[in-house]
Design a protein around this motif. Structure first.
Motif, PDB file in Angstrom:
ATOM      1  N   PHE A 104      -2.743  -8.881  17.211  1.00  0.00           N
ATOM      2  CA  PHE A 104      -2.455  -7.450  17.340  1.00  0.00           C
ATOM      3  C   PHE A 104      -0.975  -7.230  17.634  1.00  0.00           C
ATOM      4  O   PHE A 104      -0.429  -7.807  18.580  1.00  0.00           O
ATOM      5  CB  PHE A 104      -3.292  -6.872  18.496  1.00  0.00           C
ATOM      6  CG  PHE A 104      -3.138  -5.390  18.710  1.00  0.00           C
ATOM      7  CD1 PHE A 104      -4.016  -4.501  18.116  1.00  0.00           C
ATOM      8  CD2 PHE A 104      -2.135  -4.888  19.520  1.00  0.00           C
ATOM      9  CE1 PHE A 104      -3.894  -3.139  18.328  1.00  0.00           C
ATOM     10  CE2 PHE A 104      -2.004  -3.529  19.735  1.00  0.00           C
ATOM     11  CZ  PHE A 104      -2.881  -2.655  19.136  1.00  0.00           C
ATOM     12  N   GLY A 105      -0.319  -6.387  16.827  1.00  0.00           N
ATOM     13  CA  GLY A 105       1.026  -5.969  17.183  1.00  0.00           C
ATOM     14  C   GLY A 105       2.060  -6.168  16.104  1.00  0.00           C
ATOM     15  O   GLY A 105       1.769  -6.533  14.962  1.00  0.00           O
ATOM     16  N   ASN A 106       3.313  -5.915  16.476  1.00  0.00           N
ATOM     17  CA  ASN A 106       4.453  -6.096  15.567  1.00  0.00           C
ATOM     18  C   ASN A 106       5.558  -6.952  16.174  1.00  0.00           C
ATOM     19  O   ASN A 106       6.631  -7.079  15.598  1.00  0.00           O
ATOM     20  CB  ASN A 106       5.027  -4.735  15.157  1.00  0.00           C
ATOM     21  CG  ASN A 106       5.677  -3.981  16.313  1.00  0.00           C
ATOM     22  OD1 ASN A 106       5.468  -4.322  17.478  1.00  0.00           O
ATOM     23  ND2 ASN A 106       6.456  -2.956  15.997  1.00  0.00           N
ATOM     24  N   GLY A 166     -11.025   2.439  12.704  1.00  0.00           N
ATOM     25  CA  GLY A 166     -10.468   1.469  13.638  1.00  0.00           C
ATOM     26  C   GLY A 166      -8.975   1.570  13.815  1.00  0.00           C
ATOM     27  O   GLY A 166      -8.361   0.693  14.430  1.00  0.00           O
ATOM     28  N   TYR A 167      -8.356   2.647  13.291  1.00  0.00           N
ATOM     29  CA  TYR A 167      -6.935   2.886  13.517  1.00  0.00           C
ATOM     30  C   TYR A 167      -6.740   3.449  14.934  1.00  0.00           C
ATOM     31  O   TYR A 167      -7.681   3.930  15.572  1.00  0.00           O
ATOM     32  CB  TYR A 167      -6.380   3.875  12.487  1.00  0.00           C
ATOM     33  CG  TYR A 167      -6.255   3.302  11.092  1.00  0.00           C
ATOM     34  CD1 TYR A 167      -5.015   2.962  10.568  1.00  0.00           C
ATOM     35  CD2 TYR A 167      -7.380   3.106  10.294  1.00  0.00           C
ATOM     36  CE1 TYR A 167      -4.893   2.433   9.278  1.00  0.00           C
ATOM     37  CE2 TYR A 167      -7.282   2.578   9.018  1.00  0.00           C
ATOM     38  CZ  TYR A 167      -6.026   2.245   8.518  1.00  0.00           C
ATOM     39  OH  TYR A 167      -5.919   1.724   7.260  1.00  0.00           O
ATOM     40  N   ILE A 185       0.661   6.613  14.276  1.00  0.00           N
ATOM     41  CA  ILE A 185      -0.522   5.851  13.877  1.00  0.00           C
ATOM     42  C   ILE A 185      -0.211   4.358  13.931  1.00  0.00           C
ATOM     43  O   ILE A 185       0.852   3.912  13.486  1.00  0.00           O
ATOM     44  CB  ILE A 185      -0.956   6.230  12.452  1.00  0.00           C
ATOM     45  CG1 ILE A 185      -1.402   7.698  12.403  1.00  0.00           C
ATOM     46  CG2 ILE A 185      -2.085   5.336  11.959  1.00  0.00           C
ATOM     47  CD1 ILE A 185      -1.662   8.209  10.988  1.00  0.00           C
ATOM     48  N   LEU A 186      -1.164   3.576  14.472  1.00  0.00           N
ATOM     49  CA  LEU A 186      -1.127   2.119  14.391  1.00  0.00           C
ATOM     50  C   LEU A 186      -2.298   1.655  13.544  1.00  0.00           C
ATOM     51  O   LEU A 186      -3.389   2.227  13.609  1.00  0.00           O
ATOM     52  CB  LEU A 186      -1.218   1.484  15.784  1.00  0.00           C
ATOM     53  CG  LEU A 186      -0.167   1.875  16.816  1.00  0.00           C
ATOM     54  CD1 LEU A 186      -0.394   1.084  18.106  1.00  0.00           C
ATOM     55  CD2 LEU A 186       1.244   1.651  16.304  1.00  0.00           C
ATOM     56  N   THR A 187      -2.098   0.617  12.757  1.00  0.00           N
ATOM     57  CA  THR A 187      -3.177   0.052  11.958  1.00  0.00           C
ATOM     58  C   THR A 187      -4.201  -0.614  12.864  1.00  0.00           C
ATOM     59  O   THR A 187      -3.952  -0.845  14.053  1.00  0.00           O
ATOM     60  CB  THR A 187      -2.626  -0.969  10.960  1.00  0.00           C
ATOM     61  OG1 THR A 187      -2.160  -2.113  11.688  1.00  0.00           O
ATOM     62  CG2 THR A 187      -1.483  -0.388  10.139  1.00  0.00           C
ATOM     63  N   GLN A 212      -6.329   4.338   3.780  1.00  0.00           N
ATOM     64  CA  GLN A 212      -5.509   4.049   4.951  1.00  0.00           C
ATOM     65  C   GLN A 212      -4.929   5.333   5.523  1.00  0.00           C
ATOM     66  O   GLN A 212      -4.424   6.183   4.780  1.00  0.00           O
ATOM     67  CB  GLN A 212      -4.372   3.085   4.572  1.00  0.00           C
ATOM     68  CG  GLN A 212      -4.851   1.732   4.099  1.00  0.00           C
ATOM     69  CD  GLN A 212      -3.698   0.820   3.712  1.00  0.00           C
ATOM     70  OE1 GLN A 212      -2.677   1.268   3.197  1.00  0.00           O
ATOM     71  NE2 GLN A 212      -3.860  -0.474   3.966  1.00  0.00           N
ATOM     72  N   TYR A 213      -4.978   5.445   6.854  1.00  0.00           N
ATOM     73  CA  TYR A 213      -4.427   6.635   7.514  1.00  0.00           C
ATOM     74  C   TYR A 213      -2.926   6.460   7.700  1.00  0.00           C
ATOM     75  O   TYR A 213      -2.476   5.567   8.416  1.00  0.00           O
ATOM     76  CB  TYR A 213      -5.138   6.860   8.846  1.00  0.00           C
ATOM     77  CG  TYR A 213      -6.555   7.337   8.651  1.00  0.00           C
ATOM     78  CD1 TYR A 213      -6.826   8.678   8.434  1.00  0.00           C
ATOM     79  CD2 TYR A 213      -7.609   6.430   8.615  1.00  0.00           C
ATOM     80  CE1 TYR A 213      -8.128   9.112   8.204  1.00  0.00           C
ATOM     81  CE2 TYR A 213      -8.906   6.848   8.392  1.00  0.00           C
ATOM     82  CZ  TYR A 213      -9.161   8.198   8.186  1.00  0.00           C
ATOM     83  OH  TYR A 213     -10.442   8.620   7.952  1.00  0.00           O
TER      84      TYR A 213
END
Length: 491
Positions: free
Chosen positions: A213-215, A247-248, A268-270, A336-337
């Protein structure tokens, strides 16, 4: 017309046999409509309510911040947990000492809590980290309030966004539990070099940090959470993280445009925690209600889901209640949002023409803290105010029937589904509520969070145990009446 003419419901209501207005306190809740929560034997120490969540049986677990923890050489905070049934009575068995638990988890603050799908209680706050700066602290308890030793070995863990050569002061503000038991925590990351960003980290159900999870790369092909801004080059402050459709996630908070201008914001995060590149899926939402000196301070306090892709933002605009509604969307047939936009069906009502799709209240000196949405779409906002008229008013304008004045009152505002003030609630959609204290009214009442029990708002806050000074805060919870017949169930 002064807001004191709306309602002062702390001590006075219609007899139980009469039909009460929905602005009135429900006297069937707890003790004459109120429950005070504090540590027995704590003397005049403060026990401030932080957050609450509904239990599977319709009751409540409330988290409070108590002084005297082990962090920072004994100057930290302890966690107070209070277990109530649906009607505000302590659950006398199966949860600590007659429904009360006090824990020292080496925290320097207590900021949020939630209950996961397994009934476990998750509390977050700051904990001392590298160089004495703060880290995200996460503590999990079993449903009965005992330490959950299946989480990180002893029930608690911490996480910091520090990188080599640069320390960060990290403070969590919001926590949610995914359906699979993973815990997502959002908060703020302040760099020693002066930058301010939001940070998000996800923990597995066993308390280990989720490296998928993350960037932020961990150098081993995994990730160390997410850190970013709402707008390029602007300081970012996170207030709430929400899980939306697919799940976003959406991080909602405040973006700093200048020293006199801040805006509501969201990003927004994926599902894997990554923000879209180039600030796709990120937006700022200025309310721009001018304050004294021409400042345009819009401060987001909370965000709540109206449906899986629609979010109500709530906070303050230059010292007045403010709210707007935004929608997450997809583009070009994608699932995708990637977009966030204000909802034009939220008509709102602004004291000035600063925002077309916003609600801005008329009471100055007010801070919006939380919102909840009723099944018919009506929105209830809570917070507090130090101004008791429509526009500036002196404190002398507000007095209880016993003759004592107070400095802050709880403020409750109800909006229709389109964001316009609900004229059927109080005066102009708002009502003052003051907690009781020593047979009169507390000198200072502030509301923190609201939830619905059927059509009845349940409001958590803090109030001093004094009628003449700002001293000895206790947690307080109350439930309002409902004008709906046969109301039942809980949200």
């Amino acid at each position: 017309m002064l807001l004191r003419n709306i309602v002062l419901t702390a001590l006075y209501a219609l007899p139980s046999s009469a039909l009460a207005a929905d602005t009135g306190v429900d006297f069937s809740f707890a003790q004459s409509g109120w429950r005070r929560m504090y540590e027995s034997g704590g003397g005049t120490q403060d026990e401030k309510a932080v957050a609450f969540a509904r239990t599977a049986d319709g009751g409540y677990v409330i988290a409070a911040e108590l002084p005297g923890g082990g962090a920072n050489g004994g100057t930290g905070k302890r966690i107070g947990l209070f277990r109530l049934d649906r009607d505000g009575n302590y659950v006398a068995s199966g949860f600590g000492d007659n429904g009360k638990i006090v824990k020292d988890a080496w925290l320097s603050s207590v900021t949020d809590m939630t209950i996961d799908a397994q009934g476990r209680i998750v509390v977050v706050g700051s904990t001392p980290g590298q160089g004495g700066a703060g880290d995200f602290g996460v503590v999990r308890f079993n449903a009965n309030g005992s330490d959950d030793t299946s989480f990180a070995g002893d029930g608690g863990t911490s996480f910091g966004f520090d990188v080599t050569g640069i320390d960060t002061d990290d403070a969590p503000t919001s926590v949610l539990a995914d359906p699979d038991g993973r815990i997502v925590v959002a908060g703020n990351v302040h760099y020693s070099i002066g930058e301010q960003r939001f940070g998000v980290v996800r923990f597995n159900a066993d308390g280990t940090q989720d490296s998928t999870f993350g960037n932020i790369g961990d150098g081993h092909g995994g990730f160390l959470g997410t850190e970013d801004e709402f707008a390029d080059g602007r300081d970012a402050y996170a207030s709430r993280i929400l899980r939306i459709a697919g799940g976003y996630y959406v991080v909602a908070g405040t973006s700093v445009y200048s020293s006199t201008d801040t805006d509501f914001a969201a990003r927004i995060l994926t599902p894997s925690g990554g923000p879209w590149s180039g600030f796709v899926g990120s937006a700022t939402f200025p309310v721009d209600e001018p304050g004294p000196g021409g400042s345009l301070y819009d401060t987001l306090a909370d965000a709540v889901l109206a449906d899986p892709t629609t979010i109500v933002l709530v906070g303050s605009a230059s010292g007045r209640f403010a709210a707007m509604r935004i929608k997450a969307g997809t583009e070009n047939g994608s699932s995708q949002y990637t977009t966030l936009a204000s909802d034009p069906t939220f008509v709102g009502h602004a004291a000035t023409a600063g925002c077309n799709d916003c609600y801005v209240g008329s009471t100055a000196g007010s801070a919006g803290q939380s919102a909840a949405i009723r099944s018919d779409g009506r929105i209830v906002m809570v917070g507090d105010t130090s101004s008791f008229g429509v526009g500036p008013a002196s404190l002398d304008d507000v007095e209880s029937p016993a003759g004592n004045s107070f400095t802050h009152a709880g403020l409750v505002t109800r909006l229709n589904a389109d964001g316009t003030p609900d004229s059927g609630f109080g005066i102009g959609g708002s009502v003052l509520i003051v907690a009781p204290s020593n047979g009169s009214q507390a000198y200072h009442t502030q509301f923190k969070q609201v939830r619905f029990d059927g059509s009845q708002p349940v409001i958590l806050g803090s109030a001093v145990d004094s009628i003449s000074s700002v001293t000895d805060f206790d947690g307080v919870i109350t439930r309002l009446q409902s004008e709906l017949i046969f109301a039942d169930g809980f949200d």
